[in-house]
Each structure stands twice: as C-alpha cells, then as structure tokens.
Design a protein around this motif. Sequence first.
Motif, PDB file in Angstrom:
ATOM      1  N   GLY A  98      -7.509   5.331 -17.303  1.00 38.19           N
ATOM      2  CA  GLY A  98      -6.076   5.300 -17.554  1.00 38.19           C
ATOM      3  C   GLY A  98      -5.730   4.148 -18.483  1.00 38.19           C
ATOM      4  O   GLY A  98      -6.600   3.600 -19.161  1.00 38.19           O
ATOM      5  N   ALA A  99      -4.470   3.772 -18.528  1.00 39.44           N
ATOM      6  CA  ALA A  99      -4.044   2.700 -19.427  1.00 39.44           C
ATOM      7  C   ALA A  99      -2.673   2.191 -19.038  1.00 39.44           C
ATOM      8  O   ALA A  99      -1.875   2.900 -18.416  1.00 39.44           O
TER       9      ALA A  99
ATOM     10  N   ASP B 138      -5.854   8.412 -13.799  1.00 31.54           N
ATOM     11  CA  ASP B 138      -6.254   9.760 -13.380  1.00 31.54           C
ATOM     12  C   ASP B 138      -5.042  10.697 -13.396  1.00 31.54           C
ATOM     13  O   ASP B 138      -4.345  10.795 -14.388  1.00 31.54           O
ATOM     14  N   GLU B 139      -4.767  11.345 -12.278  1.00 31.73           N
ATOM     15  CA  GLU B 139      -3.671  12.318 -12.269  1.00 31.73           C
ATOM     16  C   GLU B 139      -2.318  11.657 -12.028  1.00 31.73           C
ATOM     17  O   GLU B 139      -1.284  12.329 -12.083  1.00 31.73           O
ATOM     18  N   HIS B 140      -2.309  10.360 -11.775  1.00 38.96           N
ATOM     19  CA  HIS B 140      -1.056   9.647 -11.520  1.00 38.96           C
ATOM     20  C   HIS B 140      -0.550   9.003 -12.807  1.00 38.96           C
ATOM     21  O   HIS B 140      -1.321   8.467 -13.592  1.00 38.96           O
TER      22      HIS B 140
ATOM     23  N   GLU C  85       0.813  -1.224   0.000  1.00 38.77           N
ATOM     24  CA  GLU C  85       0.000   0.000   0.000  1.00 38.77           C
ATOM     25  C   GLU C  85       0.842   1.268   0.000  1.00 38.77           C
ATOM     26  O   GLU C  85       0.694   2.134   0.867  1.00 38.77           O
ATOM     27  N   PRO C  86       1.742   1.430  -0.977  1.00 40.49           N
ATOM     28  CA  PRO C  86       2.483   2.694  -1.072  1.00 40.49           C
ATOM     29  C   PRO C  86       1.568   3.778  -1.634  1.00 40.49           C
ATOM     30  O   PRO C  86       0.439   3.497  -2.068  1.00 40.49           O
ATOM     31  N   PRO C  87       2.029   5.037  -1.673  1.00 42.34           N
ATOM     32  CA  PRO C  87       1.250   6.075  -2.362  1.00 42.34           C
ATOM     33  C   PRO C  87       0.957   5.635  -3.798  1.00 42.34           C
ATOM     34  O   PRO C  87       1.759   4.944  -4.435  1.00 42.34           O
ATOM     35  N   PHE C  88      -0.189   6.059  -4.328  1.00 45.94           N
ATOM     36  CA  PHE C  88      -0.663   5.500  -5.598  1.00 45.94           C
ATOM     37  C   PHE C  88       0.318   5.743  -6.735  1.00 45.94           C
ATOM     38  O   PHE C  88       0.535   4.858  -7.575  1.00 45.94           O
ATOM     39  N   GLY C  89       0.920   6.917  -6.793  1.00 47.50           N
ATOM     40  CA  GLY C  89       1.896   7.176  -7.847  1.00 47.50           C
ATOM     41  C   GLY C  89       3.086   6.236  -7.771  1.00 47.50           C
ATOM     42  O   GLY C  89       3.563   5.726  -8.794  1.00 47.50           O
ATOM     43  N   GLU C  90       3.555   5.969  -6.552  1.00 52.17           N
ATOM     44  CA  GLU C  90       4.661   5.025  -6.372  1.00 52.17           C
ATOM     45  C   GLU C  90       4.223   3.610  -6.725  1.00 52.17           C
ATOM     46  O   GLU C  90       4.992   2.826  -7.288  1.00 52.17           O
ATOM     47  N   LEU C  91       2.962   3.285  -6.414  1.00 53.69           N
ATOM     48  CA  LEU C  91       2.439   1.958  -6.754  1.00 53.69           C
ATOM     49  C   LEU C  91       2.453   1.736  -8.265  1.00 53.69           C
ATOM     50  O   LEU C  91       2.831   0.660  -8.741  1.00 53.69           O
ATOM     51  N   LEU C  92       2.049   2.746  -9.043  1.00 51.64           N
ATOM     52  CA  LEU C  92       2.065   2.614 -10.492  1.00 51.64           C
ATOM     53  C   LEU C  92       3.476   2.346 -11.005  1.00 51.64           C
ATOM     54  O   LEU C  92       3.680   1.529 -11.918  1.00 51.64           O
TER      55      LEU C  92
END
Length: 509
Positions: A230-231, A202-204, A171-178
């Motif tokens: 997203g994609a 989205d914004e990430h 469960e890292p921050p979503f941007g880091e998860l991506l």
Amino acid sequence: MSHDVPHEPPVAVHPRGENPDPFRLLVDQVREYAIFMLDTGGHVTSWNEGAKRIKGYVANEIIGRHVSSFYSAEDHADGEPERHLEQAKTDGQVEYEGWRIRRDGTRFWANVVLTAIHDDTGTLSGFAKVTRDLTAQRASEAERERLLRETDKRLRELRCLHRVAEAIRREPPFGELLEQIARAIPDALREPEQARVAIRFDEHAWAPERWPESGIQLTEPIRQAGTDRGAIIIAYEHFPAGDHDAAFSQEERETIRSVAVAVEETAARQQRTRELERYARELESFSYSVSHDLRAPLRALDGFSRTLARKYPDALDERGRDYLQRIRNASQRMSDLIDALLRLSRISRQPMQWKPVDLSSLAGEVIQELRDADPGRAVTVHCQPRLYVWGDEPLLRIVLQNLLGNAWKFSRHADRPVIELGRDPDHRNRYYVRDNGSGFDSRYVDRLFGAFQRLHSEAEFEGTGIGLVTVKRIVLRHGGSVWAESEAGAGATFWLELRPAKAVEDGNE
C-alpha cells in the motif's frame, strides 16, 4: 601600582584654548555606544571611545571622512547614506538598523539614531550619530527563533505520532484505523490546512472527498515481507511561496516514513493475531475430537487386539499374527498422534512466563539429550554462544527440541552430519537452525508448517507431522515468525524471528 594597558585617548574637536565641556568629556569616554558628530555635509568631526571600539578606527584615521565609509557597497548602490542624512534633515531624527562595515572589513549589525543639530537661529549645524552593535543580540534572537521553529515543528511531529499511536492502541477495524491515521498526518506538515492525505493497504483504503487536481505529491510505500502492500499519499494543492522544489521537508518525510512503518508493523501484528486465532480454533476442534471421538474406540481397538494375541495365540497362523501386530502398531501410532495433539493444545493455552532465555544453553541441553538417546551417532554441532531472547523458557525448549531433533533425524544419512545454531549477522532478531541433511523440495515449503503435513514417508523418517506446527504456534505466541529454506538433498535452514535480550547479551544484567 596600576598596570592598565594604555590606549589612545579619545579625540574631540574643540576650539583652540577653549576648556572642554565636562558632558562632552563624558560622552567621549562612553564605550558601549559609538557617539560622534558630523558636519552638515556628513563628514566626521568628533570620535568617542565607543566608536573606536565598535568601528575599529582611531580618531585621526576617521575625522574628516564621510560617514558613507561605514556603509556596504550594496547600501551605497541604493543611496542609503544620502537618504538617511536627508531624512534626518526633514524629520529631525531617524532610527534604522542594518549591516555596517568595520575598519577590518568585517560586518556588524547596527542600530543607528541620526539626529539633526540646529543652532539658535534654527540653521542646521551638523548631525549627532549614536550607533549600537547588536550583532550578538541579533544572533541570539535568530537562534531563539530557529529553536522556536524547531520546537514547534517537533511538537507537530510528536502530536502526529501520538495520535497514530493512540489509534493503534485502540485497535479499531483496520479500515477505520487507516482513516484515523490519515486524519492525524497533517499535524506533522507545514501546511496542514492545504494538505490532502490518502492511505491504502491491501483491500483497505481511505481518501478525502476532494483531491487536488494538480500539484506535487509525496508517496511513501507501505511494505510487508519485502513487498509493496500500500502507500501513504500526501498532496498540496497550494505550496509555500517559492518552495515548489522542496514541498516536503526531510523532517516531514521522516515522520511520514515512521507512520508507514507503524502501519506495516500493525498489519503484521494483526495478521499474526488472525493466524493465531485461526490456529486456536483449529486446535479446539482437534482437542474436542481427541477427547470425545478418538480415545474411546482406540482404547477398545488396542485392548481387544492385545487380548486376542494373549488368549488365542494358536488360533492364528503366522500371517494372522503379523496382521494383528500391524493393528497394534497402527493403534500405537494413532495414540502417539493424539498425545502430540493434546500437547499442542496445552502449549496454546498455558500462560507465558517472560524472561531472558539463553538459547545457546537450551540447545546444549537438547543436543546432549539427543546424543544420550542415540549414542551411536557422530554429529558435529556448532552453537553460537550467548544467544539471549525474551520469551518463555519451557516453550522455547520445545521449539529447539523439535528443530534440533529434526536436524538430527534428517541428517542421518549425511556422510559427516553437521548441525548449527546461530544468529544472522545482518539481523539481530533472526536466529537459525541449519543442517546438511536430506532437505526438502522448496516447492512444498508452504505445506511444511501445516498439521499432519510430511514431506518424507514414515518408512524413510519417523514422525507425527505435528512438530513444526508446534514450533510455529510457539513462535507466534512470542510475537515472532518462522520460515524455512531448503533444497532436496542439500540440507535445510529454519529461521526464527524473536526479540533479542540485548542487555543480557552485553553483560548488563
């Protein structure tokens, strides 16, 4: 007594009247290998039992024919029969493998050793040829190689999905998860070193520093609630040779789709978590206000108005007494609102007791309570049996009390009120409560699940405006979602997404 099936004895060419060599007789009887002799021109001069078994010819059919009879048309076109004979003459012996033709036209994979035979003077007197049928062994090796490739491919896919699952679990921050997911995806690809992966939601977004300027790419959309959010984009700068039309295999596409679904579910879960946290903060604020700011003045208001009505009944005229009663009614309504808020606060904090819950049975109990409280109403109720879900039974009872209670209330003016509880046949985890009552204007559906939001006046239908907030809070705690569909005057349908307890429904528990 022996009953062996007779077979044609092997035939060997020997000078008339000469006793055959015992070693030659042994060779003639060998069945595992085709062993035969050729003259200097490549014509068959002897034929053993193994040759008959492997190639299908009996001796009198093949002796005297050229060895090229066993070669395919393609081999003839390439001049292989003559080349092999010449190579044996030059090198003394040659070993090779290839497809050969049987008498019935079928092919078999042969290992061949062709040896040149010389007499005492060194003059070429012929050739000895030994052939093994390796068709089954070749098929076994091909199958083993295929299984190894499949296993390797599956291991790469599993390694990718494991890394994705581990990233989600941390469960890292979503941007880091991506970023972590994008770096894991090449594990599932045939050319991981050549692959470039970008992912956005989205914004990430995350993408490598260098992106191929040309080449084929695969785009897998990431959706949520039916809309593109997203994609995952994968590009190969260099493709496997001759594979441009199938740069991404079906297995790779399925794995990437699984990753996209994992991102969708993670985003949805995080969104529900954020909503729940926001609701929890709001509720804490409400609870503080209720406990410290509202209860004391409300008790004073109710107490003084009651005392005034009891001690000074003659001091007020009829209008004054009406005003006083309105004050008491308003204070009572405010007390009811406070009680509803406190119940909502307790619902959000109480621990969950998970087990299979029979919604059908709970609904029957709630409907009976509504009939007992309103015996004059004739309401038709259809409840689908054996609707089991995983959840907390007391909390799910509150959900049904609110939804069925609303359906009972808002169908009050229907000519023939009908209430239904069932499951969507196309979605196993979707349940609904439907009525044919007054409904509401769908333009205001977003207000429906907000605190103190009412789409009907209190004079028309009583209520506190907390019921649907409570429903949403409970459903979110179950990891589900709730929404409504309606048209004014055409009834309403409330949908719940909850995890079904399938084993119980099927009678396995």
